[in-house]
Write a protein that holds these residues in place. Structure first.
Motif, PDB file in Angstrom:
ATOM      1  N   ARG A 232     -10.880  24.503  -0.905  1.00 39.39           N
ATOM      2  CA  ARG A 232      -9.988  24.564   0.256  1.00 39.39           C
ATOM      3  C   ARG A 232      -8.616  25.074  -0.184  1.00 39.39           C
ATOM      4  N   MET A 233      -8.092  25.991   0.581  1.00 45.17           N
ATOM      5  CA  MET A 233      -6.745  26.490   0.317  1.00 45.17           C
ATOM      6  C   MET A 233      -5.878  26.206   1.524  1.00 45.17           C
ATOM      7  N   LEU A 234      -4.821  25.433   1.318  1.00 53.38           N
ATOM      8  CA  LEU A 234      -3.938  25.017   2.403  1.00 53.38           C
ATOM      9  C   LEU A 234      -2.596  25.700   2.233  1.00 53.38           C
ATOM     10  N   SER A 235      -2.275  26.625   3.131  1.00 49.75           N
ATOM     11  CA  SER A 235      -1.027  27.374   3.077  1.00 49.75           C
ATOM     12  C   SER A 235      -0.031  26.770   4.052  1.00 49.75           C
ATOM     13  N   TYR A 236       1.167  26.485   3.566  1.00 43.86           N
ATOM     14  CA  TYR A 236       2.174  25.841   4.413  1.00 43.86           C
ATOM     15  C   TYR A 236       3.552  26.459   4.272  1.00 43.86           C
ATOM     16  N   GLY A 237       3.726  27.422   3.372  1.00 39.30           N
ATOM     17  CA  GLY A 237       5.036  28.018   3.186  1.00 39.30           C
ATOM     18  C   GLY A 237       4.917  29.409   2.601  1.00 39.30           C
ATOM     19  N   LEU A 238       6.014  30.145   2.643  1.00 37.10           N
ATOM     20  CA  LEU A 238       6.027  31.511   2.123  1.00 37.10           C
ATOM     21  C   LEU A 238       7.332  31.758   1.395  1.00 37.10           C
TER      22      LEU A 238
END
Length: 318
Positions: A232-238
């Motif tokens: 699982r890859m959880l993206s929350y910021g850039l």
């Protein structure tokens, strides 16, 4: 009152200290005497270009998270709130100032025993970290890569991952941050600024099951390649300035779930309350890496953009 103004978009130098009218609480509002203002990376992006979730016209006082003491209430608000220590969002602006007015339902009480600066450090980052861990559904023994692990959210994620019985794999930028994480007891730490950092992760762990991605860009793309079937890859910021380019069909072929968690306002409040409770109990300790007086908000932004900061950055207003 003292405040910091944003009158044009641009570099950190556009943040200018100056006087502002004292806010007065109207019906259904409370007045907070601000002790600390929370800084987030997205605020530097807004200052530079207007990017962000809150559409605002200039000039304005930036800042979306504060902690302090309720010193006044408007009509229809319980006067017993006066004197209560609280943290609060501001709705997108107004936080870089000595006082702020918010709706009566916005503040969250700070539990006894939790210092106000730690409460402010947990306001945004604590609820984010808890939301991510909940969405990931961590299982004991899983290998979990935390990007930017020496940052505000990242340092909290390392604690929550360990508490869940999973194995923390920390990626940070530069020797200072790597050393800090090792001092804090993180077992596997790599410097993502070094070439082939993913090879070192694979050599130490064989790969990872979960990636918490707060950076995006090429770093997130490299981290994705460490995931196997069921990952699982959880993206929350850039923080890199762009989301990772991860085609959904590639993820599906690899058996990897791409997740971008969210929460309703009610859920965010509950997560904030949980983060503060965990902080008061000593189970979640924010890393406050640097503090600046209100008038030096420009320097705080510059340091955050240059990646010179660790953990949470606060403005000490009072």
């Amino acid at each position: 009152m003292r405040a910091v103004w944003l009158r044009e978009f641009g570099g950190p130098e556009v943040l200018a200290p100056g006087p502002a009218p004292d806010p007065v609480p109207g019906p259904g509002q409370v007045l907070i005497e601000v002790a600390h203002a929370n800084l987030t990376f997205v605020e530097t992006m807004f200052r530079a270009s207007g990017f962000g979730p809150f559409a605002r016209s200039l000039p304005l006082i930036p800042g979306n998270g504060v902690g302090g003491t309720v010193t006044g209430v408007g009509h229809g608000v319980d006067p017993e709130l006066v004197g209560r220590r609280v943290v609060s969002g501001t709705g997108g602006a107004g936080g870089y100032a000595e006082r702020v007015v918010v709706d009566r339902d916005a503040p969250v009480p700070v539990p006894d025993g939790l210092p106000l600066d730690e409460a402010v450090a947990l306001l945004a980052d604590g609820r984010t970290a808890l939301m991510l861990v909940r969405a990931a559904g961590l299982r004991a023994g899983e290998r979990v890569l935390v990007e930017a692990a020496a940052g505000g959210v990242g340092s909290l994620l390392t604690q929550l991952v360990a508490a869940a019985g999973a194995r923390v794999v920390a990626a940070a930028g530069g020797p200072r941050k790597v050393a800090l994480l090792r001092e804090r007891g993180v077992g596997v730490v790599v410097d993502y600024r070094e070439p082939n950092w993913t090879d070192r992760v694979r050599a130490a762990t064989g790969g990872v099951d979960v990636v918490f991605d707060g950076v995006g860009g090429s770093l997130a793309r490299a981290a994705f390649d460490l995931l196997g079937t069921g990952g699982r890859m959880l993206s929350y910021g850039l923080a890199s300035g762009a989301w990772a380019e991860l085609p959904a069909d590639l993820a599906a072929a690899r058996g990897v779930a791409l997740l971008r968690p969210g929460a309703s306002p009610a859920e965010l409040r509950a997560l904030t309350e949980q983060a503060l409770a965990e902080g008061a109990a000593g189970r979640l300790r924010p890393l406050i890496g640097q503090r600046f007086p209100l008038e030096r908000a420009a320097q705080a932004h510059a340091d955050m953009e240059s990646r010179a900061t660790i953990g949470k950055t606060l403005l000490d207003v009072r």
